[in-house]
Write an enzyme that holds these catalytic residues in place. Structure first.
Site, PDB file in Angstrom:
ATOM      1  CG  ASP A   6      22.515 -29.400  -1.210  1.00  0.00           C
ATOM      2  OD1 ASP A   6      23.350 -29.924  -0.456  1.00  0.00           O
ATOM      3  OD2 ASP A   6      21.804 -28.426  -0.871  1.00  0.00           O
ATOM      4  CG  ASN A   9      23.029 -34.231   8.294  1.00  0.00           C
ATOM      5  OD1 ASN A   9      23.365 -35.401   8.399  1.00  0.00           O
ATOM      6  ND2 ASN A   9      23.899 -33.245   8.199  1.00  0.00           N
ATOM      7  CB  THR A  10      16.673 -32.094   7.038  1.00  0.00           C
ATOM      8  OG1 THR A  10      17.275 -31.827   8.301  1.00  0.00           O
ATOM      9  CG2 THR A  10      15.165 -32.203   7.204  1.00  0.00           C
ATOM     10  CB  VAL A  13      17.907 -29.939  -2.890  1.00  0.00           C
ATOM     11  CG1 VAL A  13      17.243 -28.991  -3.871  1.00  0.00           C
ATOM     12  CG2 VAL A  13      17.453 -29.632  -1.468  1.00  0.00           C
ATOM     13  N   GLY A 107      32.617 -30.138   5.680  1.00  0.00           N
ATOM     14  CA  GLY A 107      31.363 -30.546   5.052  1.00  0.00           C
ATOM     15  C   GLY A 107      31.359 -30.093   3.595  1.00  0.00           C
ATOM     16  CG  ASP A 109      27.091 -28.611   3.775  1.00  0.00           C
ATOM     17  OD1 ASP A 109      28.144 -29.180   4.117  1.00  0.00           O
ATOM     18  OD2 ASP A 109      26.272 -28.163   4.603  1.00  0.00           O
ATOM     19  CG  ASP A 129      23.281 -23.695   4.273  1.00  0.00           C
ATOM     20  OD1 ASP A 129      22.070 -23.817   4.584  1.00  0.00           O
ATOM     21  OD2 ASP A 129      23.801 -24.313   3.337  1.00  0.00           O
TER      22      ASP A 129
HETATM   23  N1  LIG Z   1      10.770 -22.526   4.320  1.00  0.00           N
HETATM   24  C1  LIG Z   1      10.896 -23.245   5.436  1.00  0.00           C
HETATM   25  N2  LIG Z   1      10.111 -23.017   6.518  1.00  0.00           N
HETATM   26  C2  LIG Z   1      10.232 -23.755   7.640  1.00  0.00           C
HETATM   27  N3  LIG Z   1      11.136 -24.729   7.785  1.00  0.00           N
HETATM   28  C3  LIG Z   1      11.920 -24.995   6.747  1.00  0.00           C
HETATM   29  C4  LIG Z   1      11.865 -24.294   5.513  1.00  0.00           C
HETATM   30  N4  LIG Z   1      12.797 -24.801   4.678  1.00  0.00           N
HETATM   31  C5  LIG Z   1      13.422 -25.766   5.361  1.00  0.00           C
HETATM   32  N5  LIG Z   1      12.895 -25.895   6.588  1.00  0.00           N
HETATM   33  C6  LIG Z   1      13.313 -26.801   7.639  1.00  0.00           C
HETATM   34  O1  LIG Z   1      14.621 -26.438   7.996  1.00  0.00           O
HETATM   35  C7  LIG Z   1      15.381 -27.594   8.313  1.00  0.00           C
HETATM   36  C8  LIG Z   1      16.586 -27.631   7.450  1.00  0.00           C
HETATM   37  O2  LIG Z   1      16.194 -27.848   6.124  1.00  0.00           O
HETATM   38  P1  LIG Z   1      17.254 -27.967   4.962  1.00  0.00           P
HETATM   39  O3  LIG Z   1      17.764 -26.599   4.593  1.00  0.00           O
HETATM   40  O4  LIG Z   1      16.659 -28.760   3.868  1.00  0.00           O
HETATM   41  O5  LIG Z   1      18.399 -28.775   5.737  1.00  0.00           O
HETATM   42  P2  LIG Z   1      19.561 -29.716   5.256  1.00  0.00           P
HETATM   43  O6  LIG Z   1      20.287 -28.993   4.142  1.00  0.00           O
HETATM   44  O7  LIG Z   1      20.395 -29.903   6.476  1.00  0.00           O
HETATM   45  O8  LIG Z   1      18.939 -31.005   4.798  1.00  0.00           O
HETATM   46  C9  LIG Z   1      14.470 -28.777   8.132  1.00  0.00           C
HETATM   47  O9  LIG Z   1      13.975 -29.150   9.383  1.00  0.00           O
HETATM   48  C10 LIG Z   1      13.369 -28.258   7.210  1.00  0.00           C
HETATM   49  O10 LIG Z   1      12.154 -28.916   7.410  1.00  0.00           O
HETATM   50  C1  LIG Z   2      27.881 -29.004   9.610  1.00  0.00           C
HETATM   51  C2  LIG Z   2      27.029 -29.953   8.782  1.00  0.00           C
HETATM   52  C3  LIG Z   2      26.440 -31.036   9.684  1.00  0.00           C
HETATM   53  C4  LIG Z   2      25.892 -29.139   8.127  1.00  0.00           C
HETATM   54  O1  LIG Z   2      25.026 -30.019   7.437  1.00  0.00           O
HETATM   55  P1  LIG Z   2      23.501 -29.684   7.067  1.00  0.00           P
HETATM   56  O2  LIG Z   2      22.951 -28.827   8.141  1.00  0.00           O
HETATM   57  O3  LIG Z   2      23.558 -28.943   5.745  1.00  0.00           O
HETATM   58  O4  LIG Z   2      22.840 -31.001   6.924  1.00  0.00           O
HETATM   59  C5  LIG Z   2      27.888 -30.580   7.618  1.00  0.00           C
HETATM   60  O5  LIG Z   2      28.472 -29.565   6.864  1.00  0.00           O
HETATM   61  C6  LIG Z   2      28.963 -31.510   8.136  1.00  0.00           C
HETATM   62  O6  LIG Z   2      28.695 -32.638   8.452  1.00  0.00           O
HETATM   63  N1  LIG Z   2      30.219 -31.011   8.222  1.00  0.00           N
HETATM   64  C7  LIG Z   2      31.376 -31.756   8.619  1.00  0.00           C
HETATM   65  C8  LIG Z   2      32.228 -31.007   9.591  1.00  0.00           C
HETATM   66  C9  LIG Z   2      32.689 -29.631   9.126  1.00  0.00           C
HETATM   67  O7  LIG Z   2      32.158 -29.067   8.170  1.00  0.00           O
HETATM   68  O8  LIG Z   2      33.617 -29.073   9.743  1.00  0.00           O
HETATM   69  K   LIG Z   3      22.891 -27.537   3.586  1.00  0.00           K
END
Ligand SMILES: Nc1ncnc2c1ncn2[C@@H]1O[C@H](COP(=O)(O)OP(=O)(O)O)[C@@H](O)[C@H]1O
Ligand SMILES: CC(C)(COP(=O)(O)O)[C@@H](O)C(=O)NCCC(=O)O
Ligand SMILES: [K+]
Length: 258
Positions: A6, A9-10, A13, A107, A109, A129
């Site tokens: 999965d 953007n950050t 997993v 997206g 996800d 999410d």
């Molecule tokens: N348990 C947590 N506590 C604090 N920050 C968190 C935690 N888990 C994730 N984050 C932060 O939340 C943000 C989103 O993380 P994540 O869910 O992995 O995003 P994405 O799915 O967009 O990659 C990131 O900046 C990450 O560092």
């Molecule tokens: C909205 C999002 C940026 C969320 O991504 P994430 O925060 O999980 O990295 C991603 O689902 C995306 O790029 N979506 C495309 C546009 C849409 O879902 O309508």
């Molecule tokens: K996500």
């Protein structure tokens, strides 16, 4: 064994499903420059560390970052000798087609979250999410993703304040003791924390009004538990929702489920 990936953007997993349970879940920073060889060495090291010996022979990928998919595909082909199922691509079928504007891209996800939420809770639900962005995915009674909301993520909001205001430091999110902050850090934490509580409450309320029916709210993402403390925003927090959805979509595409 099935490797579920999965990519947000950050963080990206990885989780391994052995047919009964997820054995382990590992995160790395998302970086489109990372090569298949780098992924493999990292994964192999963690598998050894956790004593996971069985061979990975199946893979599924969901990625909100299109550029990383190329090297993840190479990883699956070269090291696991399989073609990954990639959510959002024509090769990946969904149990129920999304009902959104023609030509729009959802997206992956969000499609995965919608499928996972429907499987566990049935229809008429909202999946929230907390990732880089905070997304609300609305799932109709029949399990279709019918749209939702994209809001700036918690850390993104904090970072934007720090980047754009000379006197505002970088602050980590936490639940503040009071709404009225008596120093800069407390004021910022209050703005983002209470702002978010209001955002979630307001958006959920409005979605229920628009849909004109009760709708359960399921939360996922690293920061979901933070907003669950002492509030009644969510019916359930499910950390593993996206991984559950990936496994589900893999089985669906391989004809392992009806
Ligand atoms: N348990 C947590 N506590 C604090 N920050 C968190 C935690 N888990 C994730 N984050 C932060 O939340 C943000 C989103 O993380 P994540 O869910 O992995 O995003 P994405 O799915 O967009 O990659 C990131 O900046 C990450 O560092
Ligand atoms: C909205 C999002 C940026 C969320 O991504 P994430 O925060 O999980 O990295 C991603 O689902 C995306 O790029 N979506 C495309 C546009 C849409 O879902 O309508
Ligand atoms: K996500």
């Amino acid at each position: 064994m099935l490797l579920c990936i999965d990519c947000g953007n950050t963080n990206t997993v990885f989780s391994i499903w052995d047919g009964n349970a997820f054995l382990s879940t590992w995160r790395m920073e998302t970086n489109h420059k990372r090569t298949a060889d780098e992924y493999f060495v990292w994964l192999q090291g963690l598998m050894r560390l956790h004593g996971i010996e069985a061979k990975i022979s199946e893979t599924i990928i969901s990625s909100t970052v299109p550029r990383v998919v190329f090297n993840l595909r190479v990883l699956c082909n070269r090291y696991f000798d399989c073609r990954p199922v990639v959510v959002g691509k024509p090769e990946c079928d969904l149990p129920v087609a999304p009902r959104v504007d023609e030509g729009t891209t959802v997206g992956p996800d969000r499609l995965v979250n919608a499928a996972a939420g429907f499987d566990r809770h049935g229809g008429d639900i909202i999946v929230v999410d907390f990732g880089t962005a905070t997304t609300f995915d609305v799932v109709a009674r029949d399990g279709a993703y019918i749209g939702g909301v994209i809001a700036p993520g918690v850390n993104l909001s904090l970072e934007a304040l720090h980047q754009s205001a000379a006197a505002l430091p970088h602050v980590d999110i936490t639940k503040p003791q009071a709404v009225i902050g008596t120093n800069t850090v407390a004021c910022i934490q209050s703005g983002v924390f209470w702002g978010y509580i209001g955002l979630v409450e307001g958006i959920v309320r409005q979605i229920r009004v628009e849909r004109d029916r009760p709708m359960k709210v399921i939360a996922t993402g690293g920061l979901a538990p933070l907003f669950d403390q002492g509030f009644d925003l969510f019916d359930k927090v499910e950390e593993d929702l996206t991984m559950h959805g990936l496994r589900l979509l893999y089985d669906y595409n391989k004809g392992l489920t009806a």
